[in-house]
Design an enzyme around this catalytic site. Structure first.
Site, PDB file in Angstrom:
ATOM      1  N   GLU A 150      -1.376  -9.156   3.207  1.00 38.40           N
ATOM      2  CA  GLU A 150      -1.283  -9.664   4.533  1.00 38.40           C
ATOM      3  C   GLU A 150      -2.501  -9.921   5.164  1.00 38.40           C
ATOM      4  OE1 GLU A 150      -0.537  -6.538   3.705  1.00 38.40           O
ATOM      5  OE2 GLU A 150      -0.950  -5.172   5.306  1.00 38.40           O
ATOM      6  N   HIS A 185      -3.502  -4.804   0.512  1.00 40.38           N
ATOM      7  CA  HIS A 185      -2.896  -5.336   1.613  1.00 40.38           C
ATOM      8  C   HIS A 185      -3.077  -7.034   1.686  1.00 40.38           C
ATOM      9  CE1 HIS A 185      -2.365  -1.644   3.924  1.00 40.38           C
ATOM     10  NE2 HIS A 185      -3.189  -1.484   3.346  1.00 40.38           N
ATOM     11  N   CYS A 215       0.803  -1.258   0.074  1.00 36.95           N
ATOM     12  CA  CYS A 215       0.078  -0.018  -0.137  1.00 36.95           C
ATOM     13  C   CYS A 215       0.832   1.286  -0.121  1.00 36.95           C
ATOM     14  CB  CYS A 215      -0.999  -0.038   1.172  1.00 36.95           C
ATOM     15  SG  CYS A 215      -2.434   1.049   0.817  1.00 36.95           S
TER      16      CYS A 215
HETATM   17  N1  GLN Z   1      -1.810   6.518   3.162  1.00 36.66           N
HETATM   18  C1  GLN Z   1      -1.889   6.005   1.942  1.00 36.66           C
HETATM   19  C2  GLN Z   1      -3.447   5.991   1.395  1.00 36.66           C
HETATM   20  O1  GLN Z   1      -4.306   6.222   2.133  1.00 36.66           O
HETATM   21  C3  GLN Z   1      -1.640   4.411   2.093  1.00 36.66           C
HETATM   22  C4  GLN Z   1      -2.610   3.522   2.949  1.00 36.66           C
HETATM   23  C5  GLN Z   1      -2.106   2.376   3.586  1.00 36.66           C
HETATM   24  O2  GLN Z   1      -0.901   2.079   3.587  1.00 36.66           O
HETATM   25  N2  GLN Z   1      -2.909   1.487   4.114  1.00 36.66           N
HETATM   26  O3  GLN Z   1      -3.739   5.639   0.255  1.00 36.66           O
END
Ligand code: GLN
Length: 570
Positions: free
Chosen positions: A538, A536, A405
């Protein structure tokens, strides 16, 4: 209660928090599942937040995301990993949800002019949710973990709902208390008194535990089991020893040494007519992980250090577990190192906690000793420049890199700056005025943020992505279309795609409408493993089903380690 004969087991915590109630609940679930029952696990969080989405990970650990997009407590992640099934929204209950619904109903005249009170209305709304979760899951047994500790003001209403459920269904409801037995260093003796007091307090709510899971550094001896049994009104065999062990995945097997599964079925008066696997695969998994000799060194570059190193593993728990599962599958043990991104930022004058002053800053070459680097998800500005340096190091030195992400978004910022030579490239999350917003806010998100609408408004939960043939991602998944869980507001800016692609980057996973870049990678002739995901992965890694991307990453890390060793020998 709709379904007759449905069984409910409530798990409550005595003495103090953090002794592993979540793992105990997951393990009991696993055991009963192993006996052939359909079991649903419910986590109750007594806080007033409607969900966990608005909480800082340093406050509350990781925010786990379900397929549906519900942002919830990290225990829900443990439940999914142990049970190897997907949880439903109904399996998570907070005081915030309960109160919100009752108040909304009151506003809609749903109580037909009655005076609305905590008892019965809040209590009954709690029970309604628990029963509904059981119905929707079609389960035989529900395990309900009540967050917090006995004696907390916040969870009293949940205890009351549980008590009334028991009064109405005396044969179908059980209580298990997970307690802690300290061994004060000066005394060197295990003390049962705090547990006795916790049970008394639980008794004062009108609840008697049927079983006590006694957490401690070492196993409980016979004498202490007897003492607890006598003073807490439970049978000796219902005092289960739960000593500290190396891996949480061993807990179900450990509980079974005390025949916990059979004891619970007896207590619930369930006839054992179902055929289960009795944890067969699970036992093989645990045996394997204990036999591992080789290791691999993985660095996780994070920023949630602010409350000390303790919180860190909580903030990234799904990432750590995902790394472990893939490592175990490949027969290596992960040595995980926590790297504070801020350490790589320019050496700045600092006042240290002991009052001394100095300059702090770490050399990026310190990263050489790691076989793989992960930059996990995150929000905000802290540690950004440090993370960018780390990513550049991984890219230039061909160290396997996995960006999750934020870790993908920053990999793109780094690539834009240092390969495409767009020096002021940035994400608008950090610099809203940048002339080169390679990572931009999603249009529908902009308005929400302007209106301060933060709760449950990110792009959340499972979305499909199409994988490009001939790419690293495609070879790892071995599927054309995947579904992964998301939690973000920002995305790759489509205006820069051409530049990135011309500059050598490959978008190997995209949304079906091709508007969202889901995976970015470098071709393997350029870098052995440099890959970032907007989602994600994970959240979908399981002990018995490791995630293909993590497995691919660890494979690359092991290879990196071998080739480095050879080089060092020469
Ligand atoms: N801050 C970034 C976004 O909102 C990444 C979010 C994250 O890593 N879950 O897009």
């Amino acid at each position: 209660m709709k379904k007759r004969g449905h069984k409910y087991i409530f798990i409550v915590g005595g003495v103090m928090s953090g002794v592993g109630k979540g793992v105990a609940t997951s393990s009991i679930g696993k055991i009963l599942q192993g006996k052939g029952f359909i079991v649903n696990l419910i986590k109750i969080d007594p806080y007033l937040n409607v969900d966990a989405g608005t909480m800082n990970p340093t406050e509350h650990g990781e925010v786990f995301v379900l397929n549906s997009g519900l942002e919830c407590d990290q225990d829900m992640g443990n439940y999914e990993r142990f049970m190897d099934h997907e949880l439903k929204d109904e399996d998570y209950i907070t005081s915030g949800m309960v109160y919100q619904r009752v108040i909304e109903r009151e506003r809609n005249l749903g109580y037909k002019g009655k005076c609305v009170e905590a008892i019965p209305h809040i209590r009954d709304e709690i029970t309604r949710r628990i029963v509904r979760a059981a119905d929707l899951n079609g389960s035989h047994i529900s395990l309900i973990e009540i967050g917090g500790t006995i004696g907390d003001y916040q969870n009293v209403m949940f205890m009351e709902a549980a008590r009334v459920l028991k009064v109405k269904n005396p044969d179908d409801v059980l209580f298990i208390m997970v307690s802690f037995l300290p061994i004060p260093a000066k005394l060197g003796e295990m003390k049962t008194r705090p547990t006795q007091n916790a049970v008394r307090q639980l008794n004062s709510y009108g609840i008697q535990p049927d079983m006590i899971i006694a957490r401690s550094e070492v196993p409980l001896d016979k004498k202490r089991k007897e003492k607890i049994a006598i003073s807490c009104n439970v049978r000796v065999e219902h005092v289960i020893s739960a000593p500290d062990i190396e891996s949480i995945y061993e807990v179900p097997i450990n509980f079974e040494k005390d025949h916990l599964g059979e004891l619970l079925l007896d207590l619930l008066k369930i006839k054992r007519t179902r055929r289960g696997t009795d944890l067969k695969k699970w036992r093989v998994f645990v045996k394997r992980l204990k036999e591992i000799k080789q290791s691999v060194d993985i660095a996780i570059v994070g920023k949630y250090f602010d409350t000390g190193d303790f919180m860190l593993s909580d903030a990234y728990i799904s990432v750590i577990e995902a790394v472990k599962f893939s490592c175990y599958k490949l027969g290596v043990h992960p040595n995980i190192y926590w790297i504070n991104a801020k350490d790589f930022e320019r050496a700045v004058p600092r006042r240290f906690p002991d009052g001394s002053q100095g300059r702090q800053g770490k050399k990026i070459s310190a990263l050489k000793k790691y076989d793989g680097i992960i930059v996990p998800g995150g929000f905000g500005e802290t540690g950004i420049e440090g993370k960018l340096k780390v990513i550049r190091f991984a890219r230039e030195n061909k160290v396997p890199y996995l960006g999750l992400c934020y870790g993908m978004q920053l990999a793109l910022v780094e690539y834009a700056r240092n390969v495409l030579n767009i020096k002021d490239a940035h994400t608008v999350e950090i610099n809203p005025k940048t002339k080169n917003p390679v990572i931009d806010i999603m249009p529908e998100q902009k308005k929400l943020v302007e209106e301060n609408k933060y709760g449950a408004t990110m792009r959340l939960g499972a979305y499909p992505a199409h994988l490009k043939s001939g790419t690293l991602a495609r070879s790892m998944y071995n599927e054309k279309v995947i579904s992964e869980r998301h939690r973000h507001r920002y995305e790759v800016n489509l205006n820069y795609i051409e530049k990135f692609e011309k500059g050598g980057l490959v978008f190997s996973g995209v949304s079906p409408d091709r508007k969202l870049m889901e995976i970015a990678e470098l071709p393997q002739n350029i870098h052995p493993f440099f890959l970032g995901t907007q989602f994600h992965p994970e959240f979908k890694a399981r002990p018995l089903h490791p995630h293909p991307l993590f497995t691919g990453f660890i494979k690359a890390a092991v290879k990196h380690k071998r080739s480095h060793k050879k080089k060092r020998k020469k």
